[in-house]
Design an enzyme around this catalytic site. Structure first.
Site, PDB file in Angstrom:
ATOM      1  N   THR A 416       6.695   1.060   4.053  1.00 30.33           N
ATOM      2  CA  THR A 416       7.800   0.741   4.952  1.00 30.33           C
ATOM      3  C   THR A 416       8.910   0.083   4.147  1.00 30.33           C
ATOM      4  O   THR A 416       8.645  -0.772   3.303  1.00 30.33           O
ATOM      5  CB  THR A 416       7.328  -0.168   6.110  1.00 30.33           C
ATOM      6  OG1 THR A 416       8.451  -0.466   6.951  1.00 30.33           O
ATOM      7  CG2 THR A 416       6.726  -1.473   5.612  1.00 30.33           C
ATOM      8  N   HIS A 468      -8.748  -7.598   4.497  1.00 30.63           N
ATOM      9  CA  HIS A 468      -9.612  -8.319   3.560  1.00 30.63           C
ATOM     10  C   HIS A 468     -11.088  -7.955   3.739  1.00 30.63           C
ATOM     11  O   HIS A 468     -11.924  -8.302   2.899  1.00 30.63           O
ATOM     12  CB  HIS A 468      -9.417  -9.827   3.751  1.00 30.63           C
ATOM     13  CG  HIS A 468      -9.584 -10.614   2.488  1.00 30.63           C
ATOM     14  ND1 HIS A 468     -10.197 -10.122   1.363  1.00 30.63           N
ATOM     15  CD2 HIS A 468      -9.197 -11.885   2.167  1.00 30.63           C
ATOM     16  CE1 HIS A 468     -10.197 -11.033   0.423  1.00 30.63           C
ATOM     17  NE2 HIS A 468      -9.601 -12.119   0.878  1.00 30.63           N
TER      18      HIS A 468
END
Length: 497
Positions: A416, A468
């Protein structure tokens, strides 16, 4: 008086643009705020509107030409509209022809929807019942979760009936209107009862005016128009907003405490969320709630790539027919980094990790209906020119609402670029089930220490948000450093080192 038609100011991270589409020709009569030309950059398409009523003079930059910010690309003869041939004034006589001279009545139907789409919504009717239409004219937009489908007229005629209005839920092959082939619009279309509605729709035909009205939660009828035929201009909207704000900001007299009064001009409106906006909201919320999202940052010196583009831009465009932008370098660097860190190119499916051996890169594109992420498939097999062409095609389709579900579903990793809007730093949100997203930002000159000396360099912040649960800190930092090194030394992309 001749008015120069100029390219708008481009964001600092955008070096140049190209002429995408001229909507007018030399000699055409135009009205104030009418969109004249689309200017395409790496990520956004900018509209250039007429400053006044008039006639298009000389067009000095053709479609496909590369242009810079504030470059003159044509001229507009202000007031020339009054000198236009009188023949155009005779056109309304056709509108007065009686209806009922047409033949067969045909159904206006919702197109077949993809198997994964249960239903859709009638987004926008572009014509009203009783209006004349031409073959292949877009009658109505049908919005699904991710794409907008156009329903066009089968033949010349009149839209005799609208069965399902805007906001109605429909399914594939539902009949939403009726079209009488060969009919002409009745004179009653100009009846006074409809004059108010026609004025409201014509007041805000300009895209720039519509956007300005939407920003301030206004309707065209709220603003007094001073343009031609009472049309509302941008200046009218800005004057109305300024006047309203000054009224609200008038200081109360410093007197003894008195009961708090409420202004009578306190309005609000409720607008149902579109299907696309609902889907975006749901996915973003799911990403925040169902992933262990973390963001790591770095910065990159963009001077090597900017120098490379400056040196080879003209030759590249002549050879490949497309501009050399920044996005192709970003995609190339990301693909190489994904090869070195397969966890970033993986996703979680239940209790399993799915490692993808292909590289489909999603590119976040801002459209009038919201943010979408079409995909550049097999990006590892594409050249810089092929990547630029693919991104350009997807951006134009996104702007026009013509992206298909196949072009939106899937993707292993998202890029993006908020820098085109001036964003200096952000924490992008994951695009599930992907495990990472890379945010690029505004390129800005900063004082940097290089070999003990201070240099002014065009720097850009990089932000990698990752899940994560699947990507550890070591892999995320290594991935981002790899992208940084490849962008700061683009020869590495060619040498595969």
């Amino acid at each position: 008086m001749a008015i120069e038609i100029k390219v708008p100011e481009l964001p600092e991270s955008v070096a140049d643009g190209s002429i995408a589409t001229w909507h007018v020709k030399e000699g055409d009569t135009v009205t104030r705020d009418q969109n004249l030309v689309d200017i395409e950059t790496d990520k956004v398409v900018l509209e250039v509107v007429a400053e006044a009523d008039g006639v298009i003079g000389k067009i000095t930059a053709a479609e496909g030409d590369t242009v810079q910010g504030q470059q003159v690309i044509g001229t507009l003869e202000a007031g020339g509209a009054e000198k236009a041939p009188a023949a155009k004034e005779e056109a309304p006589a056709k509108a007065a022809a009686p209806a009922g001279t047409g033949g067969e009545t045909v159904d206006v139907k919702v197109p077949e929807l993809p198997e994964s789409v249960a239903e859709a919504t009638v987004a926008t009717w572009h014509v009203k019942a009783g209006e004349a239409v031409t073959r292949d004219q877009n009658l109505v937009d049908i919005e699904t979760d991710k794409v907008v489908l156009e329903v066009v007229a089968e033949a010349d005629g009149v839209l005799s009936e609208i069965i399902h209005g805007e906001g109605a839920n429909v399914v594939g092959q539902d009949v939403i209107g009726k079209l009488v082939k060969g009919a002409t619009a009745a004179a009653s279309e100009a009846a006074p009862a409809e004059a108010t509605e026609d004025k409201e729709s014509s007041d805000a035909v300009s895209p720039s005016v519509r956007r300005l009205l939407a920003e301030h939660d206004l309707k065209a009828t709220d603003v007094k128009g001073t343009g031609k035929d009472g049309r509302v201009t941008k200046e009218d909207v800005e004057k109305h907003v300024k006047s309203a704000s000054q009224t609200k900001a008038a200081p109360a007299p410093a007197a003894a405490p008195a009961p708090q009064t409420v202004s009578g001009n306190r309005t609000q409106k409720r607008v149902p969320m579109t299907r696309l906006r609902k889907t975006i909201a749901t996915r973003l919320l799911d990403a925040k709630n169902s992933t262990a999202m973390l963001t790591t940052f770095n910065e990159v010196n963009m001077k090597p790539i900017m120098d490379l583009r400056k040196t080879y831009q003209k030759e590249f465009e002549e050879r490949h027919g497309v501009r050399l932008g920044f996005m192709s370098f970003y995609v190339k660097a990301v693909v190489e980094a994904l090869k070195r860190f397969p966890e970033v190119n993986a996703s979680i499916d239940g209790d399993e990790i799915v490692y993808h051996n292909y590289f489909d890169v999603s590119i976040a594109v801002s459209t009038p209906r919201g943010l979408v992420t079409p995909i550049v498939r097999d990006a590892d097999t594409l050249s810089l020119a092929e990547i630029e062409s693919a991104i350009r095609e997807l951006a134009l389709k996104g702007r026009d609402g013509k992206l298909t579900l196949d072009e939106m579903l899937g993707g292993n990793f998202t890029i993006t670029n908020g820098g085109v809007f001036g964003s200096l730093l952000s924490t992008p949100i994951l695009n599930p089930p992907q495990s990472a997203i890379l945010g690029m930002h505004k390129i800005q000159d900063r004082a940097m220490v290089v070999d003990g000396e201070i240099e002014i360099l065009p720097m850009m912040y990089l932000a990698l948000s990752y899940d994560h649960r699947i990507v550890d800190g070591k892999e995320s930092v290594g991935f981002l450093v790899t992208v940084k090194n490849l962008l700061e030394d683009p020869q590495r992309l060619l040498l595969d080192i």
